[in-house]
Write an enzyme that holds these catalytic residues in place. Structure first.
Site, PDB file in Angstrom:
ATOM      1  N   SER A 271       6.372  29.423 -12.300  1.00 28.71           N
ATOM      2  CA  SER A 271       5.710  28.636 -13.235  1.00 28.71           C
ATOM      3  C   SER A 271       4.216  28.111 -12.464  1.00 28.71           C
ATOM      4  CB  SER A 271       6.288  27.328 -13.519  1.00 28.71           C
ATOM      5  OG  SER A 271       7.090  26.718 -12.730  1.00 28.71           O
TER       6      SER A 271
ATOM      7  N   HIS B 150       8.431  30.278 -19.206  1.00 25.93           N
ATOM      8  CA  HIS B 150       7.167  31.043 -19.352  1.00 25.93           C
ATOM      9  C   HIS B 150       6.911  32.320 -19.731  1.00 25.93           C
ATOM     10  CE1 HIS B 150       4.881  27.491 -17.554  1.00 25.93           C
ATOM     11  NE2 HIS B 150       5.965  27.250 -16.786  1.00 25.93           N
TER      12      HIS B 150
ATOM     13  N   LYS C 239       6.844  26.044 -25.008  1.00 29.25           N
ATOM     14  CA  LYS C 239       5.723  26.423 -24.394  1.00 29.25           C
ATOM     15  C   LYS C 239       5.179  27.515 -25.415  1.00 29.25           C
ATOM     16  CE  LYS C 239       6.746  25.004 -19.691  1.00 29.25           C
ATOM     17  NZ  LYS C 239       7.750  25.127 -18.852  1.00 29.25           N
TER      18      LYS C 239
HETATM   19  C1  PLP Z   1       8.766  23.951 -18.561  1.00 27.33           C
HETATM   20  C2  PLP Z   1       9.768  24.619 -17.807  1.00 27.33           C
HETATM   21  C3  PLP Z   1      11.262  24.022 -17.892  1.00 27.33           C
HETATM   22  C4  PLP Z   1      11.699  22.942 -18.960  1.00 27.33           C
HETATM   23  O1  PLP Z   1      11.248  23.035 -20.111  1.00 27.33           O
HETATM   24  P1  PLP Z   1      10.977  22.001 -21.045  1.00 27.33           P
HETATM   25  O2  PLP Z   1      11.577  22.253 -22.278  1.00 27.33           O
HETATM   26  O3  PLP Z   1       9.898  21.365 -21.036  1.00 27.33           O
HETATM   27  O4  PLP Z   1      12.129  20.809 -20.600  1.00 27.33           O
HETATM   28  C5  PLP Z   1      12.301  24.612 -17.387  1.00 27.33           C
HETATM   29  N1  PLP Z   1      12.094  25.683 -16.511  1.00 27.33           N
HETATM   30  C6  PLP Z   1      10.711  26.253 -16.475  1.00 27.33           C
HETATM   31  C7  PLP Z   1      10.561  27.498 -15.374  1.00 27.33           C
HETATM   32  C8  PLP Z   1       9.901  25.711 -16.806  1.00 27.33           C
HETATM   33  O5  PLP Z   1       8.356  25.961 -16.737  1.00 27.33           O
END
Ligand code: PLP
Length: 398
Positions: A182, A210, A241
């Site tokens: 990320s 992502h 996301k």
């Molecule tokens: C954003 C993210 C999460 C967490 O997801 P949320 O639904 O925002 O809690 C977990 N793993 C990765 C790689 C992320 O980028």
């Protein structure tokens, strides 16, 4: 009398001194390619809303309808009073996208990782983890109590050595990795990881946060893009996301999902996903399926921005600490020498009307400007970001 809280102010001072201090900023209005902060419109190159769905009328309508019929809260945990037909529908839609037997939704991706890792392994087991994995994976590893072995990013030789030396000291082995990293935008070597997993009798958990909705022909993620659909895997991801809602999921075999519903404490002992979030995610998955042109547009813009930024950096005659990191996703990062410089560049971009991430330690080891592209950006938006970055990056001698 001593005050047991005085250390807090000391700790905050230390954060300020290191340029590590952070605070949230309020964004006004609907999510979109242009956002309003402090009364100013900014071009948004900092969101995770890759497909532009968080403000989409179809998601808003679905969420509104769900609230009207089922209220704002789900009122209980899924095993008591918090389960609705729509949760089942959403889980089916995720399993359909991922081509897995089943799926289960959590209240966030963070909780999905915590609960899943801690349910799959314990103190007698070994976790083999990419050093740059997301914080939620690292927290899950700690919570599980398993022995953790970390390898450098993508270093399959190091991973193989760890599995050879330590693998059979443990009851179970679990390889854990982000699919798209990320804070960099590159993708893990999943086919090779799965080969190693097969060779050493290890499970593999891949975090598609992502990549879901973004990578792969149907938007199923890096697993699909890398030809790993159907291989034995624990796929975790988020609804928050590209899917524009809130929540997390795990997709995999029927037994895996059945087991998690019985053993993942972050699923059992927490309130079910709200009707609005659930409905919005279902609507998003419909759009992922029926409007592949959003994904195509996203990659067109990402490829353009990546190429042009690399070109811009190359022509500016900067120290080697400035470079565009390798990326196969809409996350495009430029490394800079230190936190103070990244803050300067971040503010200069913002002065010029561009919102991009100024990412510093402890989130990442090296400071970087992080752009995330959206399907609803235009070519002109990208050109403005590039032009402004050229001006903002002034060689500072270090
Ligand atoms: C954003 C993210 C999460 C967490 O997801 P949320 O639904 O925002 O809690 C977990 N793993 C990765 C790689 C992320 O980028």
């Amino acid at each position: 009398m001593s005050d047991p809280y005085t250390w807090l102010d000391q700790a905050l001072k230390t954060l300020h001194r290191a340029d590590w201090y952070r605070r949230p900023q309020a964004i006004a209005g609907l999510p979109g390619p242009i956002v309003e902060i402090d009364g100013r419109s900014l071009l948004n190159f900092a969101s995770n809303d890759y497909l532009g769905l968080a403000g989409h009328p179809a998601l808003i309508a679905a969420a509104t309808e769900a609230i009207a019929h089922e209220g704002t809260g789900s009122t209980g945990s899924r095993l008591i009073t918090g389960h609705r037909d729509r949760h089942h529908q959403l889980e089916q839609a995720i399993a359909d996208l991922k081509q897995t037997e089943d799926a289960v939704v959590f209240s966030s991706g963070y909780l999905a990782n915590l609960g899943t890792i801690a349910a799959l392994v314990g103190p007698r087991d070994g976790i083999f983890s990419d050093r740059d994995n997301h914080a939620s994976l690292l927290s899950g590893i700690k919570l599980s109590g398993a022995k953790a072995y970390s390898y450098h990013r993508h270093d399959l030789t190091e991973l193989r050595e760890l599995l050879e030396v330590y693998g059979d000291r443990h009851r179970r082995r679990l390889i854990v990795t982000d699919s798209v990293f990320s804070m960099d935008g590159d993708v893990c070597p999943l086919p090779q990881l799965l080969d190693l997993a097969a060779e050493f009798d290890a499970m593999t958990l891949v975090d598609e946060a992502h990549a879901t909705g973004v990578l792969g022909r149907t938007g199923a993620g890096a697993v699909e893009a890398l030809g790993c659909t159907g291989r034995p895997l624990v796929q975790v991801g988020t609804l928050s996301k590209a899917l524009g809602s809130l929540g997390g999921y795990v997709a995999g075999s029927r037994s895996l999902i059945d087991y998690l519903r019985n053993r993942a404490s972050t699923w059992i002992y927490t309130t079910g996903l709200s009707p609005a979030d659930t409905a919005a995610a279902i609507a998003a998955l419909d759009l992922v399926r029926t409007e592949p042109e959003r994904r195509a547009q996203l990659h067109t813009h990402a490829n353009y921005l990546r190429t042009e930024l690399a070109e811009a950096i190359a022509t500016l005659d900067l120290p080697p600490s400035y470079h565009v990191l390798p990326s196969e996703s809409p996350i495009i990062c430029i490394t800079v020498p230190n936190p103070a410089t990244v803050l300067q560049i971040g503010s200069a971009l913002r002065e010029g009307g561009i919102l991009a991430g100024a990412i510093r330690p402890p989130t990442v080891p090296t400071s970087r400007i992080r752009f995330t592209v959206r399907a609803d950006h235009s070519r002109e938006h990208c050109d403005r970001a590039i032009a402004l970055l050229r001006e903002a990056v002034v060689p500072s001698g270090d």
